[in-house]
Write an enzyme that holds these catalytic residues in place. Structure first.
Site, PDB file in Angstrom:
ATOM      1  N   HIS A  37       1.354  -1.479   0.392  1.00  0.00           N
ATOM      2  CA  HIS A  37      -0.273  -0.257  -0.190  1.00  0.00           C
ATOM      3  C   HIS A  37       0.768   0.929   0.058  1.00  0.00           C
ATOM      4  CE1 HIS A  37      -3.154  -2.639   1.530  1.00  0.00           C
ATOM      5  NE2 HIS A  37      -3.613  -2.621   1.043  1.00  0.00           N
ATOM      6  N   ASP A 157      -3.975  -7.114  -8.336  1.00  0.00           N
ATOM      7  CA  ASP A 157      -4.727  -7.019  -8.308  1.00  0.00           C
ATOM      8  C   ASP A 157      -5.067  -6.886 -10.522  1.00  0.00           C
ATOM      9  OD1 ASP A 157      -6.689  -8.073  -5.869  1.00  0.00           O
ATOM     10  OD2 ASP A 157      -5.794  -6.193  -5.190  1.00  0.00           O
ATOM     11  N   GLN A 160      -9.367  -6.976 -11.192  1.00  0.00           N
ATOM     12  CA  GLN A 160      -9.819  -5.876 -10.816  1.00  0.00           C
ATOM     13  C   GLN A 160      -9.228  -4.520 -11.249  1.00  0.00           C
ATOM     14  OE1 GLN A 160     -10.280  -4.866  -6.512  1.00  0.00           O
ATOM     15  NE2 GLN A 160      -8.885  -3.669  -6.858  1.00  0.00           N
ATOM     16  N   SER A 193      -2.971  -8.108   3.246  1.00  0.00           N
ATOM     17  CA  SER A 193      -3.198  -8.050   4.765  1.00  0.00           C
ATOM     18  C   SER A 193      -3.562  -9.211   5.113  1.00  0.00           C
ATOM     19  CB  SER A 193      -4.731  -7.241   5.052  1.00  0.00           C
ATOM     20  OG  SER A 193      -4.179  -5.169   3.699  1.00  0.00           O
TER      21      SER A 193
END
Length: 286
Positions: A37, A157, A160, A193
């Site tokens: 992140h 991802d 996505q 995560s």
């Protein structure tokens, strides 16, 4: 750094920035931030420029989780996330609650969703029905509230990202999508995560996802390989780990997500594997 929890307050701030000609770079997250992140935040800062603003959202979106998935136990630690954002020079963190983002959802009164109807049916969409309806809906809502010029997503991802790009193009969002590379642990495991769910033994076995990608990459460098044949070989490799269970492995065109019959250098590969009870995903271009 500002912490904003009300959607209207976030939108009002973004409009003030817009009126002043300030560029907004946005990183949507579900929190419990890790180095992956933080790398997105750094990319956002570079794109925002010295006068620009970086906004990070922290919101565990209930509509992208299935009824038997890990929504209630998904790791959360807002205070820790805020400290990390502050250290990275984030200008604003938007951390709403469910009632703010989905008024009436728990009572069955929320009924408007954004649905992409083609790319969402493959891979993750086939394994997790309704998942991408939740993703596109929350990203669309966040775009309306944060009003970003640029939004940064991670390549981990990939499906996505491709779906969000399609949504942005089809619905004329004035947002440029930037894709940042996957950040990996030294042993190749993609940062997530959900890695915190793994026991020490499972953590060792979780490297099988990246090792499967490396195996496929080495195989197709030698010669183009039929997708079915390579899929079976990858399945055997994953099965060599006692805690691993393959959900899917796919070989496809990076831009269209359409499956290919013959895998060769440049083909994209994605896979999902259960390590114990934890479901992990990874992908890369071969």
């Amino acid at each position: 750094m500002r912490l904003i929890q009300e959607p209207s307050a976030m939108q009002q701030l973004a409009r003030r920035w817009q009126r002043r000609g300030i560029r907004i770079a946005f990183v949507p997250t579900m929190g419990y931030l890790h180095e992956g992140h933080l790398s997105l935040i750094r990319v956002a800062r570079r794109h925002a420029g010295p006068r620009g603003k970086v906004v990070v959202s922290i919101y565990v979106n209930p509509t992208q989780f299935g009824p038997h998935e890990d929504f209630t136990r998904y790791p959360r630690d807002l205070n820790r996330d805020l400290q990390l954002c502050r250290a990275e020079g984030v200008d604003a963190v938007f951390a709403p609650d469910d009632q703010a983002m989905y008024p009436g959802l728990s009572e069955g009164r929320y009924s408007t969703y954004v649905v992409e109807e083609k790319l969402s049916n493959l891979m993750e969409g086939a394994s997790r029905p309704g998942h991408f309806r939740g993703v596109t809906t929350i990203v669309a809502k966040l775009f309306h509230l944060v009003l970003p010029d640029i939004a940064v997503f991670g390549a981990k991802d990939w499906q996505q990202v491709t779906i969000i790009r399609r949504m942005v193009a089809d619905l004329n969002f004035p947002v440029r999508i930037v894709v940042a590379p996957t950040v990996r642990e030294p042993d190749g495991l993609a940062m997530s995560s959900r890695n915190t769910y793994l026991t020490p033994e499972e953590r060792q076995q979780a490297t099988i996802l990246f090792r499967a990608i490396q195996f496929a990459r080495n195989r197709v460098r030698q010669r183009p390989t039929p997708a079915g044949q390579l899929r079976r070989a990858v399945a055997r490799l994953v099965a060599s780990q006692p805690s691993a269970r393959l959900d899917y492995v796919a070989f496809f065109d990076s831009d269209t997500l359409q499956p290919v019959h013959t895998v060769q250098p440049g083909t994209h590969m994605a896979l999902a594997v259960f390590i114990g009870k934890t479901r992990l995903i990874d992908n890369d271009r071969l």
